[in-house]
Design a protein around this motif. Structure first.
Motif, PDB file in Angstrom:
ATOM      1  N   VAL A  62       0.857  -1.200   0.000  1.00  0.00           N
ATOM      2  CA  VAL A  62       0.000   0.000   0.000  1.00  0.00           C
ATOM      3  C   VAL A  62       0.887   1.243   0.000  1.00  0.00           C
ATOM      4  O   VAL A  62       2.082   1.180   0.344  1.00  0.00           O
ATOM      5  CB  VAL A  62      -0.929   0.005   1.229  1.00  0.00           C
ATOM      6  CG1 VAL A  62      -1.888  -1.176   1.205  1.00  0.00           C
ATOM      7  CG2 VAL A  62      -0.114  -0.022   2.526  1.00  0.00           C
ATOM      8  N   ILE A  64       1.142   5.268   1.276  1.00  0.00           N
ATOM      9  CA  ILE A  64       0.688   6.337   2.150  1.00  0.00           C
ATOM     10  C   ILE A  64       1.580   7.548   1.881  1.00  0.00           C
ATOM     11  O   ILE A  64       2.808   7.462   2.089  1.00  0.00           O
ATOM     12  CB  ILE A  64       0.742   5.940   3.631  1.00  0.00           C
ATOM     13  CG1 ILE A  64      -0.169   4.709   3.875  1.00  0.00           C
ATOM     14  CG2 ILE A  64       0.326   7.102   4.527  1.00  0.00           C
ATOM     15  CD1 ILE A  64      -0.101   4.188   5.282  1.00  0.00           C
ATOM     16  N   ASN A  65       0.947   8.589   1.370  1.00  0.00           N
ATOM     17  CA  ASN A  65       1.724   9.781   0.962  1.00  0.00           C
ATOM     18  C   ASN A  65       2.806   9.396  -0.038  1.00  0.00           C
ATOM     19  O   ASN A  65       3.972   9.827   0.064  1.00  0.00           O
ATOM     20  CB  ASN A  65       2.332  10.479   2.178  1.00  0.00           C
ATOM     21  CG  ASN A  65       1.267  11.005   3.133  1.00  0.00           C
ATOM     22  OD1 ASN A  65       0.172  11.431   2.707  1.00  0.00           O
ATOM     23  ND2 ASN A  65       1.562  10.954   4.434  1.00  0.00           N
ATOM     24  N   ASN A  66       2.420   8.502  -0.978  1.00  0.00           N
ATOM     25  CA  ASN A  66       3.310   8.029  -2.047  1.00  0.00           C
ATOM     26  C   ASN A  66       4.537   7.258  -1.524  1.00  0.00           C
ATOM     27  O   ASN A  66       5.525   7.085  -2.237  1.00  0.00           O
ATOM     28  CB  ASN A  66       3.778   9.199  -2.918  1.00  0.00           C
ATOM     29  CG  ASN A  66       2.657   9.798  -3.732  1.00  0.00           C
ATOM     30  OD1 ASN A  66       1.738   9.073  -4.166  1.00  0.00           O
ATOM     31  ND2 ASN A  66       2.686  11.114  -3.949  1.00  0.00           N
ATOM     32  N   THR A  71       1.102  -4.447   4.357  1.00  0.00           N
ATOM     33  CA  THR A  71       0.075  -4.656   5.354  1.00  0.00           C
ATOM     34  C   THR A  71       0.604  -5.551   6.471  1.00  0.00           C
ATOM     35  O   THR A  71       1.638  -6.240   6.330  1.00  0.00           O
ATOM     36  CB  THR A  71      -1.152  -5.318   4.724  1.00  0.00           C
ATOM     37  OG1 THR A  71      -0.783  -6.618   4.243  1.00  0.00           O
ATOM     38  CG2 THR A  71      -1.694  -4.485   3.584  1.00  0.00           C
TER      39      THR A  71
END
Length: 473
Positions: A62, A64-66, A71
């Motif tokens: 994933v 988050i803020n690139n 996970t």
């Protein structure tokens, strides 16, 4: 085909099938090892699990803020499988990592990337790297998974899912090969059985003397050659037995005649002496001498028979002692020449040594050399001369007895030492027992020596005695 033939074929077939089964099991294990891997938890899976795991892992990444992250489920899975992770940007620089191996780089060139893609490792071969790609907001990212085992990447695509057609071909080829092998095994078993049956029949024919030599080619050629050689030896042995039996019967007839010959005058003159009182003293003396002469001849026949038996059974008294064999041979020659029957004969003696001290039985050895020398006179003519030579080396003594008599043919020479053989090349009646040379040979062999003969018809005969076992001082 006989029952034994079927049993042989069945045994060969069973051995063949068991061998084939073992090979098949080993091949299956090897084949399975090529297309399977062992996971971190010890379980074994088909090797395309690695590709599936790599491809599906992208869903666990994933942003988050690139910034790429994984996970909690993915982290737990990596821990359980002991798999390392690196996430790289388009330039090959590391953006994120988790339990990566120590040899992993933080920046990869295009060449390093290609090498890692094709071979699965850069330095450490204990891990195998697989590469996946994903994009986020139009930016391309790469991730590398480091699996804690070695695996050949070429086998990744040979599995039950991606190679279904190939598996079918493989099964067809294996089945066809198996059938061909079974059929060829049966044919080979029957071929072996047939040849063994022929060999058995051939061997059974040997005792009945009905075997006909066969010259075969192929795997059984050596066996047939051995059987042929064995049968030839058996035929030669049969021929020798027949010849020996013929000579024995002839010898018995001759010895019976020779025993009757002296017994007839002994009995006749004894009857005259016992019944006729008018016999003069001179006649009585002459008759007595004739009786004694024939008694001596009879005793000689009996002694030869006894000595032959003792030599053959190894029971002859053998009492060797140290003595000068040169002097012994001279005395033997003088003893022969002092016999009225041979007092006008010529015996030459040649020796470079005046004294050779060695161990021998003088009684037996004198008997042997007298037999050799007198045999030359008996089967020669009035002009026959005998030469006795003595030669010495560091470890042996050679004595040569030769004559210039009538000689013998090769056939006679071959039979010369036979116990029942009498020479025929003589103009006078042979009164010997036919045991003289056989006795001489036995005595020399008792001394640990050997005797050989060579002869040329019309030129004479030579006996060579070699005594290698006698200790010479």
């Amino acid at each position: 085909m006989k029952k034994s033939g079927y049993r042989t074929s069945f045994h060969i077939y069973i051995i063949f099938c068991l061998s084939l089964l073992v090979i098949f099991i080993l091949a299956s294990c090897f084949f399975f090892s090529l297309f399977s891997v062992q996971k971190g938890d010890g379980s074994t899976v088909v090797n395309n699990w690695v590709i599936d795991f790599t491809e599906n892992f992208k869903s666990q990444i994933v942003f988050i803020n690139n910034e790429p992250l994984i996970t909690q489920t993915a982290m737990t899975q990596l821990q359980e499988e002991r798999i390392g992770l690196q996430i790289l940007n388009e330039q090959g620089q590391e953006l994120y990592s988790y339990q990566k191996p120590t040899q992993a780089k933080i920046s990869y060139s295009n060449i390093d990337f290609l090498k890692l893609y094709h071979f699965g490792y850069l330095e450490n071969r204990e891990t195998t790297a697989f590469i996946g790609t994903l994009s986020n907001n139009g930016t391309l990212y790469s991730y590398i998974l480091y699996f804690p085992f070695k695996i050949a990447k070429v086998t990744m695509y040979l599995n039950g899912e991606n190679f279904t057609y190939g598996k079918t071909i493989f099964l067809i080829c294996m089945s066809t090969t198996l059938i061909l092998i079974i059929i060829s095994g049966l044919l080979y078993g029957f071929w072996i059985t047939r040849n063994i049956s022929k060999l058995t029949d051939s061997i059974k024919e040997i005792p009945n003397r009905t075997y006909l030599p066969l010259h075969k080619k192929g795997a059984f050629a050596d066996i047939y050659e051995s059987i042929n050689a064995l049968y030839e030896e058996i035929k030669n042995a049969d021929q020798l037995c027949k010849e020996t039996e013929r000579l024995r019967e002839e010898w018995i007839a001759n010895i019976t005649h020779d025993l009757k010959t002296p017994l007839s005058p002994i009995r006749g003159y004894a009857e005259i002496l016992s019944e006729d009182g008018s016999v003069s003293i001179e006649q009585r003396k002459r008759y007595s001498q004739i009786i004694l002469k024939n008694v001596e001849y009879t005793e000689k026949l009996l002694n030869d028979l006894k000595l032959t038996y003792q030599l053959e059974s190894g029971m002859i008294p053998f009492n060797p002692s140290n003595g000068n064999i040169v002097r012994f041979l001279r005395e033997t020659i003088i003893d022969i020449l002092n016999t009225p029957e041979y007092e006008n004969r010529i015996i030459h003696f040649e020796s470079d040594y005046g004294e050779i001290i060695c161990s021998f039985d003088s009684t037996l050895l004198m008997r042997a050399f007298k037999n050799l020398i007198i045999n030359a006179f008996v089967h020669g003519n009035q002009n026959t001369e005998v030469t006795l030579q003595v030669k010495k080396s560091d470890s042996s003594l050679t004595i040569i007895v030769s004559d210039n008599g009538n000689g013998m043919s090769k056939e006679e020479t071959a039979k010369l030492f036979n116990r029942y053989y009498r020479g025929t090349n003589t103009d006078q009646k042979t009164e010997g027992t036919g045991l003289g040379l056989a006795i001489a040979k036995g005595i020399i062999e008792t001394h640990g020596g050997t005797i050989s003969v060579s002869s040329t018809l019309g030129y004479g005969t030579t006996f060579e005695i070699l005594l290698p076992a006698i200790k010479i001082d």
